[in-house]
Scaffold this motif. Structure first.
Motif, PDB file in Angstrom:
ATOM      1  N   THR A 364       0.852  -1.180   0.000  1.00  0.00           N
ATOM      2  CA  THR A 364       0.000   0.000   0.000  1.00  0.00           C
ATOM      3  C   THR A 364       0.889   1.231   0.000  1.00  0.00           C
ATOM      4  N   SER A 365       0.603   2.151  -0.906  1.00  0.00           N
ATOM      5  CA  SER A 365       1.467   3.324  -1.052  1.00  0.00           C
ATOM      6  C   SER A 365       0.626   4.586  -1.148  1.00  0.00           C
ATOM      7  N   VAL A 366       1.113   5.643  -0.518  1.00  0.00           N
ATOM      8  CA  VAL A 366       0.467   6.961  -0.578  1.00  0.00           C
ATOM      9  C   VAL A 366       1.507   7.966  -1.042  1.00  0.00           C
ATOM     10  N   HIS A 367       1.186   8.660  -2.102  1.00  0.00           N
ATOM     11  CA  HIS A 367       2.090   9.686  -2.637  1.00  0.00           C
ATOM     12  C   HIS A 367       1.351  11.008  -2.681  1.00  0.00           C
ATOM     13  N   SER A 368       1.994  12.068  -2.216  1.00  0.00           N
ATOM     14  CA  SER A 368       1.356  13.383  -2.240  1.00  0.00           C
ATOM     15  C   SER A 368       2.363  14.430  -2.683  1.00  0.00           C
ATOM     16  N   ASN A 369       1.835  15.470  -3.296  1.00  0.00           N
ATOM     17  CA  ASN A 369       2.677  16.570  -3.737  1.00  0.00           C
ATOM     18  C   ASN A 369       1.895  17.873  -3.650  1.00  0.00           C
ATOM     19  N   LEU A 370       2.534  18.891  -3.122  1.00  0.00           N
ATOM     20  CA  LEU A 370       1.942  20.215  -3.025  1.00  0.00           C
ATOM     21  C   LEU A 370       2.934  21.218  -3.588  1.00  0.00           C
ATOM     22  N   ASN A 371       2.489  21.986  -4.567  1.00  0.00           N
ATOM     23  CA  ASN A 371       3.349  22.947  -5.229  1.00  0.00           C
ATOM     24  C   ASN A 371       2.688  24.321  -5.162  1.00  0.00           C
ATOM     25  N   HIS A 372       3.434  25.315  -4.701  1.00  0.00           N
ATOM     26  CA  HIS A 372       2.848  26.648  -4.538  1.00  0.00           C
ATOM     27  C   HIS A 372       3.888  27.707  -4.902  1.00  0.00           C
ATOM     28  N   HIS A 373       3.418  28.773  -5.548  1.00  0.00           N
ATOM     29  CA  HIS A 373       4.280  29.934  -5.749  1.00  0.00           C
ATOM     30  C   HIS A 373       3.465  31.190  -5.483  1.00  0.00           C
ATOM     31  N   SER A 374       4.153  32.203  -5.038  1.00  0.00           N
ATOM     32  CA  SER A 374       3.474  33.453  -4.702  1.00  0.00           C
ATOM     33  C   SER A 374       3.048  34.184  -5.964  1.00  0.00           C
ATOM     34  N   ASN A 375       2.218  35.169  -5.780  1.00  0.00           N
ATOM     35  CA  ASN A 375       1.777  35.990  -6.905  1.00  0.00           C
ATOM     36  C   ASN A 375       2.993  36.727  -7.466  1.00  0.00           C
ATOM     37  N   GLY A 376       3.332  36.445  -8.699  1.00  0.00           N
ATOM     38  CA  GLY A 376       4.538  37.000  -9.290  1.00  0.00           C
ATOM     39  C   GLY A 376       5.663  35.995  -9.368  1.00  0.00           C
ATOM     40  N   GLY A 377       5.552  34.900  -8.605  1.00  0.00           N
ATOM     41  CA  GLY A 377       6.489  33.802  -8.740  1.00  0.00           C
ATOM     42  C   GLY A 377       7.808  33.948  -8.015  1.00  0.00           C
ATOM     43  N   ARG A 378       7.924  34.925  -7.077  1.00  0.00           N
ATOM     44  CA  ARG A 378       9.210  35.082  -6.389  1.00  0.00           C
ATOM     45  C   ARG A 378       9.448  33.978  -5.366  1.00  0.00           C
ATOM     46  N   PHE A 379       8.427  33.617  -4.645  1.00  0.00           N
ATOM     47  CA  PHE A 379       8.548  32.564  -3.626  1.00  0.00           C
ATOM     48  C   PHE A 379       7.913  31.285  -4.146  1.00  0.00           C
ATOM     49  N   LYS A 380       8.637  30.165  -4.009  1.00  0.00           N
ATOM     50  CA  LYS A 380       8.131  28.862  -4.450  1.00  0.00           C
ATOM     51  C   LYS A 380       8.422  27.821  -3.386  1.00  0.00           C
ATOM     52  N   ILE A 381       7.492  26.903  -3.242  1.00  0.00           N
ATOM     53  CA  ILE A 381       7.692  25.788  -2.324  1.00  0.00           C
ATOM     54  C   ILE A 381       7.065  24.544  -2.916  1.00  0.00           C
ATOM     55  N   ASN A 382       7.765  23.446  -2.804  1.00  0.00           N
ATOM     56  CA  ASN A 382       7.268  22.164  -3.295  1.00  0.00           C
ATOM     57  C   ASN A 382       7.450  21.124  -2.198  1.00  0.00           C
ATOM     58  N   LEU A 383       6.378  20.478  -1.814  1.00  0.00           N
ATOM     59  CA  LEU A 383       6.411  19.441  -0.785  1.00  0.00           C
ATOM     60  C   LEU A 383       6.016  18.112  -1.415  1.00  0.00           C
ATOM     61  N   SER A 384       6.809  17.086  -1.176  1.00  0.00           N
ATOM     62  CA  SER A 384       6.547  15.777  -1.767  1.00  0.00           C
ATOM     63  C   SER A 384       6.797  14.694  -0.728  1.00  0.00           C
ATOM     64  N   THR A 385       5.881  13.733  -0.627  1.00  0.00           N
ATOM     65  CA  THR A 385       6.056  12.618   0.315  1.00  0.00           C
ATOM     66  C   THR A 385       5.620  11.309  -0.344  1.00  0.00           C
ATOM     67  N   ILE A 386       6.285  10.255   0.054  1.00  0.00           N
ATOM     68  CA  ILE A 386       5.905   8.889  -0.316  1.00  0.00           C
ATOM     69  C   ILE A 386       5.950   8.049   0.950  1.00  0.00           C
TER      70      ILE A 386
END
Length: 991
Positions: A364-386
């Motif tokens: 059994t496997s759970v994979h998740s990903n969250l990708n976000h950038h601020s308005n204008g694209g200066r700040f970015k964050i990517n969260l990934s888990t398995i």
């Protein structure tokens, strides 16, 4: 609070941004069909979105900005907004769009057209068409320079992988694996003491990564691509990138499939009549023929005297002939806004085996990903888990060896009352091993966060933070009920429980600075970063014997005797500084410099740090005026690279005095014995890599070829130097003045053969011609390695006797006496050299699509030699079935036969059968061409708006063409289950 100085900077930043407005539109192909998944980016900022299933998109943009539309298979389109709020576009199909293919190089990404290093890649669309559960299985045959062999057909088993050959004499050949930026240990924590024959301790941690969750896999091979990873990349780097969410309407996808698997090939063994003929003959030839008629000796050969001589059982079908089932379901949900995208995927599978019993493997496997950038694209964050949980419950014994060796007239498995049949204590019932239990549970967590902030438009600060935890718990029970009752075994004097509790845990932090500058068509790129990594490993293996009853067998606390077979823990610390400088002059001359300074806790003081680096250059000569208007040559590039990487793959604490728990006890206390001797003077192994390559695109990139020559030389080899027994230590780790060279040619070809309105046909082909040799090894002739290696020969050689056939007068195998001492012995007569490394290998695949139907099939091929069945049995007449080819034996003087006279193994004297098993007669051609996989997909016509349905039929290992006489030319063993032939039926639904 923001200071006035910082406020000025923020205002300055905002003044760079033009007035924003919401722009929408629809993306279609030239026939008006909507295109989903098209990337729409603002040329000025790089921020963007992706078109939905109906082709629509929405993006915040400046009124004078430029939109860039791109997707694989179509030409990139640049469209000015020019004050509009609605922008509808049509994309034209392109053959390859080589310039738009972006490859993951780890710390950075690079367009395939502009790369200076050697990066092989396989994408999701290829992996999804294969019914496999391990990423390495999906890579087999597809990538040049990457040789992957499956070690067993049992679920959860491991794979052996080499990238451009074996570099180090005594080191690990596995490349470095990185999953979403997190280093991942591919070495199993299983133990043979627990798993026994079924998996041999080789339980692949990579099973935790579902191939359907992977977006792409890149393999970095040469110095230019690998040097930025320093010492960890000596054997290459495998980058695994998982899927991410797409902006747009929330999408739900389901994929369910069912797979049937069976052994594809059985050995041709003797039937009962043939077996009994050579069995009796063997007893007579050994001088015991007179005893065959004496009832007092019937117990010695029950297969001849007691068992039913007219009975025949095909034990391969009984023990290996069942159908294995794998049922899998995967569900995912993804979507999000232009700024935030998410994906959550859950999968579960259950797989059985071809063995008797109810053994199974669940994952059994759970994979998740969250990708976000601020308005204008200066700040970015990517969260990934398995997170993956595996539960593997298998019989402790692999029935393969029994299936090949049980007598064809052996008794029935059960008596008339349904109990295990022991036939008067005349045999060991193979199903008794089902009373034993073997179970392994693994829990894997991989988590990564990538955070970045653009201080200025061309300056970015970012950091990757990763965590990985791999936990394995296994146990094996050996109850007295699994043995013949006549032996009188009881739980108190026989039953045992072995357990293995292991854990590997690591974290990594990598701060980085990325600066980019453009002057027209010239681009300057600088990346600087540092790495902090720590890994800890713990393993406790115990065995308890003597239990009050078998019902208490899983409780170590009630065992009469408890042994600690292994109790170890280690800590590995790693620190590095790395950098990359890339200069692209007018889009045609490219210089790439990479470097790294590594520090490893595996070396003593003064030896912990090493410097590694590489230079890569490329010339896109088709950008020159001379070639720009060529109708034949559409792309041309010459590239080269040279550099060094290191290796510290020797294990932890090898430079220190170390001790092991022996498992014995003295007056109730465990005993420690010395296992390693202090030696702080050894240092880094070094691998110098050189490559030259030519890449061409012909006929508007319809024909793409990438050809490369490489040479890797690995020196300063870390080897366990054997010591005399009087020292109390088995070996001393140190650097040997030895050099190993791997060289070869690799060719990759991609063609678009036909491309019409509704019909497409493309082909991909790769071939690798590797060569490995030991160039230098000072003092080899006087060392303990003299019987294993030869200067100028590959590391993969084996030394064998030279078989001269059967003496027609006496009917005994003959061998060449190299040293002419009148005896055949291993010290001087095993001089025949065989190389088991492949001479060449590769694959050929085709993709054909017509309307809503697509067909993919891929052939894998390999030229090699391997042990045949004579390696395991070379003389007929002993108890146990043998290949039917041994029926062609010597029987009387004058016979010219390939097999010596039958023997029951009762006579004393030289074991010529054993010599034959270690001779060149036991080696034969094991080349093969295999239909590795085939996939037929049908896209059901749309029944409702946004509903996407696909039905597919897939096959794995369906056909193998080979002259090899064993069960599997890729896995020549009589003790391990060969890989199965599998057929999968599946359904994909999305809306």
């Amino acid at each position: 609070m923001v200071s006035p100085m910082h406020m000025d900077k923020l205002v300055a930043w905002d003044t760079l941004r033009p007035p924003q407005t919401m722009v929408s539109g629809i993306v279609t192909d030239v026939e008006g069909n909507p295109l989903s998944g098209v990337h729409i980016k603002l040329e000025s900022t790089g921020s963007g979105t992706i078109s939905k299933l109906d082709g629509s998109f929405r993006i915040q943009a400046g009124t004078n900005d430029m939109l860039v539309f791109s997707i694989l298979g179509f030409r990139t389109l640049r469209v000015p907004i020019a004050g509009r709020v609605v922008v509808n576009v049509q994309l034209e199909e392109d053959v390859t769009q080589l310039g738009e293919v972006v490859l993951n190089a780890g710390y950075y990404s690079v367009r395939e057209k502009e790369r200076t290093g050697n990066i092989a890649t396989i994408k999701a669309k290829t992996m999804e068409k294969q019914p496999v559960g391990n990423p390495l299985a999906a890579m087999q045959g597809y990538l040049s320079g990457v040789n992957i062999v499956q070690s067993t057909g049992v679920p959860g088993g491991g794979y052996d992988i080499e990238v451009r050959g074996q570099n180090f004499i005594n080191g690990v050949s596995d490349p470095m694996f990185i999953v979403d930026g997190v280093p991942f240990g591919s070495q199993s924590l299983g133990s043979f003491n627990v798993s026994g024959q079924i998996l041999g301790g080789n339980i692949s941690p990579l099973n935790a990564i579902d191939p359907n969750d992977i977006e792409s896999i890149e393999v970095l091979k040469d110095a230019d691509a690998t040097a930025i990873y320093g010492s960890r990349a000596a054997n290459g780097v495998v980058l695994i990138t998982t899927k991410k969410g797409l902006a747009g309407k929330t999408q739900f996808r389901a994929n369910v499939s069912s797979t049937l698997g069976r052994v594809s090939n059985f050995l041709d063994l003797m039937n009962t009549e043939q077996y009994l003929e050579v069995r009796r003959e063997g007893v007579v030839n050994d001088g015991f023929g007179a005893f065959l008629d004496d009832p007092a000796f019937d117990f010695v050969w029950p297969d001849i005297k007691s068992w039913n001589n007219s009975r025949y059982t095909n034990w391969q079908k009984v023990l290996l002939g069942n159908t294995a089932y794998r049922n899998k379901a995967q569900f995912s949900i993804s979507g999000g806004s232009e700024q935030t995208q998410f994906l959550i995927s859950v999968s579960h599978q259950k797989e059985t085996t071809v063995f008797p019993g109810d053994a199974n493997y669940k994952k059994t496997s759970v994979h998740s990903n969250l990708n976000h950038h601020s308005n204008g694209g200066r700040f970015k964050i990517n969260l990934s888990t398995i997170y993956t949980h595996e539960n593997n419950r298998l019989p402790r014994t692999d029935f393969t060896n029994k299936a090949y060796s049980l007598e064809p007239n052996a008794p029935t498995l059960y008596d008339e009352e349904g109990n295990l049949n022991w036939e008067g204590n005349t045999w060991d019932n193979p199903l008794a091993s089902l009373e034993e239990e073997y179970q392994v549970a693994t829990n894997t967590l991989i988590a990564n966060a990538m955070v970045s902030y653009a201080v200025m438009p061309n300056l970015e600060l970012k950091s990757s933070l990763g965590f990985n935890k791999y936990r394995l718990d296994s146990y094996r029970t050996l109850p007295s009920s699994a043995r013949n009752p006549a032996l009188g075994l009881t739980p108190q004097n026989y039953s045992s429980l072995s357990t293995n509790g292991s854990e590997r845990q690591s974290w990594i932090v990598e701060p980085q600075v990325h600066w980019t500058k453009r002057w027209g068509r010239t681009k300057f790129d600088i990346l600087v970063g540092t790495t902090f990594q720590q890994e800890t490993t713990e393993q406790l293996i115990q065995r308890g014997t003597g239990f009050p009853s078998n019902s208490l067998l899983e409780n170590l606390a009630v065992a009469e005797t408890l042994e600690v077979l292994q109790d170890s823990d280690s800590e590995y610390s790693y620190n590095a500084v790395f950098g990359r400088l890339n200069l692209n002059l007018v889009g045609r001359y490219i210089l790439n410099l990479t470097g790294r300074r590594d520090g490893s806790s595996r070396f003593g003081p003064g030896r912990q740090f090493g410097n590694f680096g590489a230079v890569g250059i490329a010339w896109l000569f088709t950008e020159e005026t001379l070639f720009r208007n060529s109708s034949l040559l559409s792309f041309g590039k010459i590239r080269a690279s040279y550099g060094t990487t290191g290796s510290d793959n020797i294990g932890d604490y090898r430079f220190l005095d170390t001790y092991n728990v022996t498992g014995l006890d003295y007056d109730g206390s465990a005993i420690l014995e010395p296992s390693g001797i202090f030696n702080p003077s050894f240092g880094w192994e070094e691998n110098k890599k050189l490559e030259v390559a030519l890449e061409l695109g012909l006929f508007n990139d319809r024909f793409l070829v990438n050809s490369s020559w490489y040479r890797n030389r690995s020196s300063n080899q870390l080897i366990g130097i054997p010591l005399a027994a009087t020292t109390g230590f088995s070996e001393l780790t140190g650097n040997f003045d030895a050099t190993v060279e791997n060289s070869g040619f690799e060719v990759d070809v991609r063609t678009t053969n036909l491309q019409k309105k509704n019909f497409k046909w493309s082909t991909n082909f790769n071939i690798t011609v590797p060569k490995n040799k030991l160039m230098k090894f000072d003092g080899l002739e006087s060392s303990t390695f003299a019987n294993r290696y030869i200067i100028g020969k590959p590391l993969s050689i084996v030394k064998l006797y030279n078989a001269l056939g059967v003496d027609p007068e006496i009917g005994i195998y003959q061998f060449e006496d190299y040293n002419e001492d009148g005896e055949i012995n291993s010290s001087g007569d095993r001089q025949w050299v065989e190389d088991f490394a492949p001479k060449y290998y590769g694959g050929l695949g085709n993709t054909i699509s017509y309307g809503k139907v697509s067909l993919d099939f891929f052939w894998q091929f390999k030229k090699q030699r391997a042990y045949n069945e004579l390696r395991f049995i070379s003389v007929p007449g002993a108890r146990g079935n043998v290949p039917v080819r041994l029926l062609d034996r010597w029987q009387q003087p004058g016979d010219v036969k390939p097999v010596q006279m039958a023997t029951a193994g009762l006579s004393l004297g030289e074991d010529t059968g054993g010599l034959q098993r270690r001779s060149n007669a036991a080696v034969s051609d094991a080349s093969f061409i295999r239909l590795r996989n085939i996939s037929l997909n049908y896209k059901v016509p749309t029944l409702a708006n946004g509903l996407d349905i696909n039905v597919y039929l897939q096959g794995q290992n369906l056909l193998t063409f080979t002259n090899y006489s064993g069960p599997d030319p890729e896995q020549p063993s009589n003790t391990r289950l060969p890989q199965l032939r599998q057929i999968t039926l599946g359904l994909q639904v999305g809306f």
